[in-house]
Write a protein that holds these residues in place. Structure first.
Motif, PDB file in Angstrom:
ATOM      1  N   ASP A 151     -25.048  -2.055  98.916  1.00  0.00           N
ATOM      2  CA  ASP A 151     -24.594  -3.438  98.831  1.00  0.00           C
ATOM      3  C   ASP A 151     -25.836  -4.485  98.847  1.00  0.00           C
ATOM      4  O   ASP A 151     -25.806  -5.525  98.011  1.00  0.00           O
ATOM      5  CB  ASP A 151     -23.941  -3.780 100.243  1.00  0.00           C
ATOM      6  CG  ASP A 151     -22.477  -3.715  99.958  1.00  0.00           C
ATOM      7  OD1 ASP A 151     -22.089  -3.430  98.585  1.00  0.00           O
ATOM      8  OD2 ASP A 151     -21.726  -3.923 100.811  1.00  0.00           O
ATOM      9  N   HIS A 152     -26.809  -4.185  99.650  1.00  0.00           N
ATOM     10  CA  HIS A 152     -27.785  -5.112  99.766  1.00  0.00           C
ATOM     11  C   HIS A 152     -28.885  -5.130  98.492  1.00  0.00           C
ATOM     12  O   HIS A 152     -29.174  -6.013  98.051  1.00  0.00           O
ATOM     13  CB  HIS A 152     -28.850  -4.686 101.016  1.00  0.00           C
ATOM     14  CG  HIS A 152     -30.242  -5.686 101.278  1.00  0.00           C
ATOM     15  ND1 HIS A 152     -29.977  -6.605 102.163  1.00  0.00           N
ATOM     16  CD2 HIS A 152     -31.041  -5.553 100.653  1.00  0.00           C
ATOM     17  CE1 HIS A 152     -31.149  -7.333 102.023  1.00  0.00           C
ATOM     18  NE2 HIS A 152     -31.842  -6.819 101.041  1.00  0.00           N
ATOM     19  N   LEU A 153     -29.080  -3.901  98.006  1.00  0.00           N
ATOM     20  CA  LEU A 153     -29.670  -3.866  96.771  1.00  0.00           C
ATOM     21  C   LEU A 153     -29.064  -4.371  95.723  1.00  0.00           C
ATOM     22  O   LEU A 153     -29.719  -4.985  95.008  1.00  0.00           O
ATOM     23  CB  LEU A 153     -29.933  -2.096  96.290  1.00  0.00           C
ATOM     24  CG  LEU A 153     -30.908  -1.583  97.375  1.00  0.00           C
ATOM     25  CD1 LEU A 153     -31.149  -0.009  96.961  1.00  0.00           C
ATOM     26  CD2 LEU A 153     -32.321  -2.055  97.419  1.00  0.00           C
TER      27      LEU A 153
ATOM     28  N   ASN B 146     -27.603  -7.157  95.814  1.00  0.00           N
ATOM     29  CA  ASN B 146     -27.800  -8.433  95.919  1.00  0.00           C
ATOM     30  C   ASN B 146     -29.186  -8.987  96.029  1.00  0.00           C
ATOM     31  O   ASN B 146     -29.492 -10.318  96.138  1.00  0.00           O
ATOM     32  CB  ASN B 146     -26.930  -9.085  97.002  1.00  0.00           C
ATOM     33  CG  ASN B 146     -25.393  -8.826  96.676  1.00  0.00           C
ATOM     34  OD1 ASN B 146     -24.974  -9.093  95.723  1.00  0.00           O
ATOM     35  ND2 ASN B 146     -24.825  -7.835  97.725  1.00  0.00           N
ATOM     36  N   CYS B 147     -30.181  -8.216  96.145  1.00  0.00           N
ATOM     37  CA  CYS B 147     -31.586  -8.535  96.483  1.00  0.00           C
ATOM     38  C   CYS B 147     -32.348  -7.870  95.693  1.00  0.00           C
ATOM     39  O   CYS B 147     -32.829  -6.956  95.708  1.00  0.00           O
ATOM     40  CB  CYS B 147     -31.719  -8.213  98.052  1.00  0.00           C
ATOM     41  SG  CYS B 147     -33.460  -8.496  98.535  1.00  0.00           S
ATOM     42  N   PRO B 148     -33.046  -8.928  94.498  1.00  0.00           N
ATOM     43  CA  PRO B 148     -33.835  -8.387  93.587  1.00  0.00           C
ATOM     44  C   PRO B 148     -35.439  -7.915  94.306  1.00  0.00           C
ATOM     45  O   PRO B 148     -35.958  -7.154  93.675  1.00  0.00           O
ATOM     46  CB  PRO B 148     -34.215  -9.637  92.815  1.00  0.00           C
ATOM     47  CG  PRO B 148     -33.304 -10.684  93.193  1.00  0.00           C
ATOM     48  CD  PRO B 148     -32.760 -10.266  94.509  1.00  0.00           C
ATOM     49  N   LYS B 149     -35.692  -8.557  95.476  1.00  0.00           N
ATOM     50  CA  LYS B 149     -36.938  -8.159  96.154  1.00  0.00           C
ATOM     51  C   LYS B 149     -36.906  -6.821  96.600  1.00  0.00           C
ATOM     52  O   LYS B 149     -37.841  -5.925  96.350  1.00  0.00           O
ATOM     53  CB  LYS B 149     -37.042  -8.985  97.247  1.00  0.00           C
ATOM     54  CG  LYS B 149     -38.616  -9.194  97.649  1.00  0.00           C
ATOM     55  CD  LYS B 149     -38.792 -10.064  98.939  1.00  0.00           C
ATOM     56  CE  LYS B 149     -37.795 -10.019 100.108  1.00  0.00           C
ATOM     57  NZ  LYS B 149     -38.233 -10.836 100.872  1.00  0.00           N
ATOM     58  N   CYS B 150     -35.901  -6.253  97.163  1.00  0.00           N
ATOM     59  CA  CYS B 150     -35.617  -5.046  97.698  1.00  0.00           C
ATOM     60  C   CYS B 150     -35.303  -3.899  96.633  1.00  0.00           C
ATOM     61  O   CYS B 150     -35.755  -2.710  96.700  1.00  0.00           O
ATOM     62  CB  CYS B 150     -34.510  -4.895  98.592  1.00  0.00           C
ATOM     63  SG  CYS B 150     -34.992  -5.571 100.360  1.00  0.00           S
ATOM     64  N   ARG B 151     -34.573  -4.639  95.648  1.00  0.00           N
ATOM     65  CA  ARG B 151     -34.583  -3.534  94.404  1.00  0.00           C
ATOM     66  C   ARG B 151     -35.836  -3.134  94.102  1.00  0.00           C
ATOM     67  O   ARG B 151     -35.873  -2.099  93.355  1.00  0.00           O
ATOM     68  CB  ARG B 151     -33.472  -4.405  93.592  1.00  0.00           C
ATOM     69  CG  ARG B 151     -32.622  -3.295  92.589  1.00  0.00           C
ATOM     70  CD  ARG B 151     -31.287  -4.112  92.047  1.00  0.00           C
ATOM     71  NE  ARG B 151     -31.700  -5.184  91.408  1.00  0.00           N
ATOM     72  CZ  ARG B 151     -30.936  -6.588  91.355  1.00  0.00           C
ATOM     73  NH1 ARG B 151     -30.202  -6.568  92.333  1.00  0.00           N
ATOM     74  NH2 ARG B 151     -31.472  -7.683  90.666  1.00  0.00           N
TER      75      ARG B 151
ATOM     76  N   THR C 225     -30.351  -6.739 106.902  1.00  0.00           N
ATOM     77  CA  THR C 225     -31.647  -7.556 106.588  1.00  0.00           C
ATOM     78  C   THR C 225     -32.679  -6.902 105.569  1.00  0.00           C
ATOM     79  O   THR C 225     -32.621  -5.655 105.462  1.00  0.00           O
ATOM     80  CB  THR C 225     -32.476  -8.169 107.653  1.00  0.00           C
ATOM     81  OG1 THR C 225     -32.929  -7.012 108.222  1.00  0.00           O
ATOM     82  CG2 THR C 225     -31.550  -8.803 108.594  1.00  0.00           C
ATOM     83  N   CYS C 226     -33.443  -7.640 104.810  1.00  0.00           N
ATOM     84  CA  CYS C 226     -34.719  -7.030 103.931  1.00  0.00           C
ATOM     85  C   CYS C 226     -35.238  -5.835 104.886  1.00  0.00           C
ATOM     86  O   CYS C 226     -35.685  -4.971 104.348  1.00  0.00           O
ATOM     87  CB  CYS C 226     -35.421  -7.795 103.357  1.00  0.00           C
ATOM     88  SG  CYS C 226     -34.487  -8.930 102.164  1.00  0.00           S
ATOM     89  N   ASN C 227     -35.623  -6.393 105.831  1.00  0.00           N
ATOM     90  CA  ASN C 227     -36.595  -5.417 106.832  1.00  0.00           C
ATOM     91  C   ASN C 227     -35.730  -3.979 107.279  1.00  0.00           C
ATOM     92  O   ASN C 227     -36.208  -2.929 107.149  1.00  0.00           O
ATOM     93  CB  ASN C 227     -37.004  -6.026 108.149  1.00  0.00           C
ATOM     94  CG  ASN C 227     -38.307  -6.793 107.825  1.00  0.00           C
ATOM     95  OD1 ASN C 227     -39.021  -6.123 107.138  1.00  0.00           O
ATOM     96  ND2 ASN C 227     -38.681  -7.326 108.856  1.00  0.00           N
TER      97      ASN C 227
HETATM   98 ZN   LIG Z   1     -33.660  -7.415 100.628  1.00  0.00          ZN
END
Ligand SMILES: [Zn+2]
Length: 178
Positions: free
Chosen positions: A32-34, A36-41, A6-8
């Protein structure tokens, strides 16, 4: 994709990720997460910028200044451990004194704290999401009672992993408020 973070969880791992301290499997999950997730990137890019800045300070530019002393080298060497509360009391006081007397060291320390703050703020933003994840986890757990043992084992792993991440996150928060 049973191992999605998850983002957290990604935010909690971010400082380790940026400093390349994760084991290869965990690193892959974050990769993997980064992807697919612009916010965390975005958080990753900002973190990387701050950390690169801290790293570069010790190199060329400042070697000419009178503050680039052996003591400062020592400070930089221990900075990360200091921030993570890994030093004993005497070492900790020594680092604190260097930071007070040396402007270069003070700047490094400020950068390190803004890095921590960035991660902390990002974590706050995703708190509601964490609640959602938690309830999802409970539902999964209830579902698994009627499912196979395999699903149950996986959920148990998931719970263990979540507990581990929580410990990391609260360790983080604790250092922010020491
Ligand atoms: Zn995220």
């Amino acid at each position: 994709m049973e191992n999605q973070l998850t983002c957290n969880q990604v935010i909690a791992l971010m400082s380790f990720y940026v400093e390349d301290k994760l084991n290869s499997r965990l690193k892959e999950y974050v990769d993997d997460h980064l992807r697919n997730c612009p916010k965390c990137r975005e958080v990753y890019m900002q973190s990387k910028k701050i950390v690169n800045h801290i790293m570069s300070l010790g190199n060329t530019d400042n070697e000419q200044t009178p503050y680039h002393t052996k003591q400062y080298e020592d400070f930089r060497h221990n900075l990360s451990a200091y921030i993570d509360n890994e030093l004993d009391e005497n070492e900790s006081i020594r680092i604190k004194k260097i930071a007070i007397s040396n402007p270069l060291a003070r700047k490094d320390l400020e950068d390190m704290y803004s890095f921590k703050k960035l991660l902390h703020d990002s974590f706050e933003k995703t708190r509601t999401e964490s609640k959602y994840d938690y309830s999802k986890l409970i539902i999964n757990k209830l579902d698994s009672k009627t499912n196979s043992n395999e699903a149950e084992a996986f959920n148990r792993l998931l719970v263990a992993f979540t507990v581990l991440i929580s410990v990391i996150v609260f360790g983080f928060l604790a250092t922010l408020y020491f």
